[in-house]
Structure formats: C-alpha cells, structure tokens
Design a protein around this motif. Sequence first.
Motif, short mmCIF file in Angstrom:
data_model
loop_
_atom_site.label_atom_id
_atom_site.label_comp_id
_atom_site.label_asym_id
_atom_site.label_seq_id
_atom_site.Cartn_x
_atom_site.Cartn_y
_atom_site.Cartn_z
N ASP A 91 0.85 -1.24 -0.09
CA ASP A 91 0.15 0.12 -0.15
C ASP A 91 1.02 1.15 0.03
N SER A 119 0.67 4.66 3.28
CA SER A 119 1.37 3.34 3.50
C SER A 119 1.44 3.22 5.02
N ASN A 120 1.62 1.72 5.36
CA ASN A 120 1.89 1.47 6.64
C ASN A 120 3.35 0.91 6.80
#
Length: 124
Positions: free
Chosen positions: A16, A106-107
């Motif tokens: 992501d 994002s992670n």
Amino acid sequence: MANTETSLKEALTAIDGAIGAALVDYSSGMALGIAGGGKDLDLAVAAAGNTDVVRAKVRTMEMLGLNDEIEDILITLGGQYHLIRLLKGRGTGGLFLYLALDKGRSNLAMARHQLKKIEAELEV
C-alpha cells in the motif's frame, strides 16, 4: 522464485502506498530494474543517490568496527518514506531493493514485512 521485473511489480501492487521500486547494484550505482516512479520521482537518479547512502553506512560500520549487517535503511521525508533493503543470500551481495512510499497511504511496518517477503522470493 521470482525475477526482478516480477518482484518490482509485486512491490508496487502488494505494498500500500508504493510509488516506485528499484533493484540497485550499489557497487556501480546502476538500477538493474525499475517499476513505477514518474516525473516527480526519477528512480534512476534515486538509485544512484541512494547508492551513496548505502556506501556511507557500510564505511561507517567498518570504521566503528561493528560486526553486524544492515537490514534496511529508512529515510523519512515530509510526504514520503524511502526504504532501502540490502539483499542477503547467495549471489545478491552488493544489491539493494529501493522502495518509495506515499507516507499518507502506507503502513511502514507492513511495507517492511512485505519487502522482506519479496526479497526472499527474488531470484537474481
């Protein structure tokens, strides 16, 4: 096992917030493969520039006498994360995966986990 092109495409689709990925030879500064990027992120320039970052950290560790390996290097910008993951394993010495992420989408922990998985499946 996955080839370079497949691995870089997976990084863009599976992680992501990924905006660009590259496989880089830090002895030459050359990108061996590129996926993503664009006018706001020239991955060839980023590959060459981040080669200097890796070389500097390796030299510093040697000067300090640290008997350890670099897992990854994180550069945090205002709107992006830049993640550099040095490859380990047979035939991968001197290579790193470079991943640029949109910070808001994002992670970081998941991106590191997924990049490690991609590294494990990469066949150079």
